[in-house]
Design a protein around this motif. Structure first.
Motif, PDB file in Angstrom:
ATOM      1  N   THR A 163      42.949  39.257  43.142  1.00  0.00           N
ATOM      2  CA  THR A 163      41.813  39.954  42.536  1.00  0.00           C
ATOM      3  C   THR A 163      41.862  41.442  42.835  1.00  0.00           C
ATOM      4  N   GLU A 164      42.199  41.817  44.065  1.00  0.00           N
ATOM      5  CA  GLU A 164      42.290  43.234  44.424  1.00  0.00           C
ATOM      6  C   GLU A 164      43.360  43.930  43.585  1.00  0.00           C
ATOM      7  N   ALA A 165      44.508  43.284  43.449  1.00  0.00           N
ATOM      8  CA  ALA A 165      45.593  43.870  42.654  1.00  0.00           C
ATOM      9  C   ALA A 165      45.179  44.008  41.197  1.00  0.00           C
ATOM     10  N   LEU A 166      44.539  42.986  40.652  1.00  0.00           N
ATOM     11  CA  LEU A 166      44.107  43.046  39.250  1.00  0.00           C
ATOM     12  C   LEU A 166      43.046  44.119  39.031  1.00  0.00           C
ATOM     13  N   VAL A 167      42.114  44.250  39.972  1.00  0.00           N
ATOM     14  CA  VAL A 167      41.079  45.278  39.847  1.00  0.00           C
ATOM     15  C   VAL A 167      41.720  46.660  39.873  1.00  0.00           C
ATOM     16  N   MET A 168      42.670  46.869  40.783  1.00  0.00           N
ATOM     17  CA  MET A 168      43.359  48.166  40.846  1.00  0.00           C
ATOM     18  C   MET A 168      44.088  48.456  39.535  1.00  0.00           C
ATOM     19  N   LEU A 169      44.829  47.481  39.038  1.00  0.00           N
ATOM     20  CA  LEU A 169      45.578  47.693  37.800  1.00  0.00           C
ATOM     21  C   LEU A 169      44.642  47.934  36.619  1.00  0.00           C
ATOM     22  N   ALA A 170      43.528  47.206  36.575  1.00  0.00           N
ATOM     23  CA  ALA A 170      42.568  47.401  35.487  1.00  0.00           C
ATOM     24  C   ALA A 170      41.941  48.791  35.549  1.00  0.00           C
ATOM     25  N   LEU A 171      41.603  49.252  36.748  1.00  0.00           N
ATOM     26  CA  LEU A 171      41.040  50.594  36.880  1.00  0.00           C
ATOM     27  C   LEU A 171      42.077  51.663  36.561  1.00  0.00           C
ATOM     28  N   LEU A 172      43.309  51.447  36.984  1.00  0.00           N
ATOM     29  CA  LEU A 172      44.376  52.402  36.656  1.00  0.00           C
ATOM     30  C   LEU A 172      44.585  52.491  35.150  1.00  0.00           C
ATOM     31  N   ASP A 173      44.307  51.404  34.455  1.00  0.00           N
ATOM     32  CA  ASP A 173      44.432  51.385  32.995  1.00  0.00           C
ATOM     33  C   ASP A 173      43.304  52.163  32.326  1.00  0.00           C
ATOM     34  N   HIS A 174      42.256  52.452  33.063  1.00  0.00           N
ATOM     35  CA  HIS A 174      41.097  53.160  32.499  1.00  0.00           C
ATOM     36  C   HIS A 174      40.897  54.534  33.144  1.00  0.00           C
ATOM     37  N   VAL A 175      41.984  55.172  33.515  1.00  0.00           N
ATOM     38  CA  VAL A 175      41.910  56.502  34.112  1.00  0.00           C
ATOM     39  C   VAL A 175      41.834  57.556  33.018  1.00  0.00           C
ATOM     40  N   GLY A 176      40.935  58.510  33.195  1.00  0.00           N
ATOM     41  CA  GLY A 176      40.812  59.610  32.243  1.00  0.00           C
ATOM     42  C   GLY A 176      41.764  60.744  32.591  1.00  0.00           C
ATOM     43  N   LYS A 177      41.758  61.772  31.773  1.00  0.00           N
ATOM     44  CA  LYS A 177      42.626  62.934  32.004  1.00  0.00           C
ATOM     45  C   LYS A 177      42.288  63.646  33.301  1.00  0.00           C
ATOM     46  N   ASP A 178      41.047  63.468  33.766  1.00  0.00           N
ATOM     47  CA  ASP A 178      40.619  64.109  35.013  1.00  0.00           C
ATOM     48  C   ASP A 178      41.007  63.310  36.253  1.00  0.00           C
ATOM     49  N   ARG A 217      34.897  51.679  35.086  1.00  0.00           N
ATOM     50  CA  ARG A 217      34.755  50.437  34.328  1.00  0.00           C
ATOM     51  C   ARG A 217      33.679  49.652  35.054  1.00  0.00           C
ATOM     52  N   THR A 218      32.717  49.124  34.348  1.00  0.00           N
ATOM     53  CA  THR A 218      31.648  48.380  35.017  1.00  0.00           C
ATOM     54  C   THR A 218      32.202  47.096  35.623  1.00  0.00           C
ATOM     55  N   GLN A 219      31.539  46.629  36.678  1.00  0.00           N
ATOM     56  CA  GLN A 219      31.959  45.377  37.302  1.00  0.00           C
ATOM     57  C   GLN A 219      31.864  44.223  36.315  1.00  0.00           C
ATOM     58  N   THR A 220      30.866  44.253  35.468  1.00  0.00           N
ATOM     59  CA  THR A 220      30.708  43.205  34.465  1.00  0.00           C
ATOM     60  C   THR A 220      31.897  43.206  33.500  1.00  0.00           C
ATOM     61  N   ASP A 221      32.298  44.384  33.045  1.00  0.00           N
ATOM     62  CA  ASP A 221      33.447  44.475  32.138  1.00  0.00           C
ATOM     63  C   ASP A 221      34.742  44.051  32.833  1.00  0.00           C
ATOM     64  N   LEU A 222      34.920  44.483  34.085  1.00  0.00           N
ATOM     65  CA  LEU A 222      36.112  44.086  34.834  1.00  0.00           C
ATOM     66  C   LEU A 222      36.156  42.574  35.006  1.00  0.00           C
ATOM     67  N   ALA A 223      35.027  41.983  35.374  1.00  0.00           N
ATOM     68  CA  ALA A 223      34.960  40.531  35.570  1.00  0.00           C
ATOM     69  C   ALA A 223      35.308  39.791  34.275  1.00  0.00           C
ATOM     70  N   ARG A 224      34.770  40.271  33.171  1.00  0.00           N
ATOM     71  CA  ARG A 224      35.058  39.640  31.884  1.00  0.00           C
ATOM     72  C   ARG A 224      36.531  39.792  31.525  1.00  0.00           C
ATOM     73  N   ASP A 225      37.074  40.994  31.672  1.00  0.00           N
ATOM     74  CA  ASP A 225      38.471  41.248  31.319  1.00  0.00           C
ATOM     75  C   ASP A 225      39.437  40.454  32.189  1.00  0.00           C
ATOM     76  N   LEU A 226      39.112  40.337  33.469  1.00  0.00           N
ATOM     77  CA  LEU A 226      40.012  39.680  34.414  1.00  0.00           C
ATOM     78  C   LEU A 226      39.730  38.189  34.572  1.00  0.00           C
TER      79      LEU A 226
END
Length: 132
Positions: free
Chosen positions: A22-37, A42-51
């Protein structure tokens, strides 16, 4: 100073820091949603649904990742808005040994200790499955 990236995670970071699935998936999912800055959100609800895990698992994973210094809170979340995160510097990460964290399963310790069941003789849906 190298920041965490999906490449770093997949090329040894997950194993080196003994991240749970779960930790690895959360990291990868957040890395996939990085902005130019360099900020991810990503909301926890969206992460939970996606993962396909519970929101509670996402919350625990994020807490553990913050404790290690992998996730750094950039801007706190509030009602209807996700917490914004930056990623830690790989040189400053901590190994966290906590009793509440499960140890990753090492498959080599199970070798020879499990029972293999031949499922070909079992009945599925009222029909016998033929051997292969």
């Amino acid at each position: 100073m190298a920041q965490i990236s999906s490449r770093w995670l997949l090329r040894g970071g997950i194993g080196q820091y003994q991240l749970t699935n779960t930790e690895a998936l959360v990291m990868l999912a957040l890395l996939d949603h990085v902005g130019k800055d360099g900020v991810a959100w990503r909301t926890q609800t969206d992460l939970a649904r996606d993962l396909r895990v519970s929101r509670q698992w996402v919350n625990k994973a994020q807490s553990r990742l913050r404790a290690r210094g992998m996730l750094i809170e950039h801007e706190p979340g509030r009602q209807g808005r996700a917490t914004r995160y930056r990623f830690g510097d790989t040189a400053n990460l901590k190994l966290v040994n906590s009793d509440d964290m499960s140890t990753p399963l090492n498959m080599s310790t199970l070798r020879g200790k499990s029972n293999v069941i031949d499922m070909s003789t079992h009945i599925a849906g009222g029909k016998k499955i033929s051997g292969q």
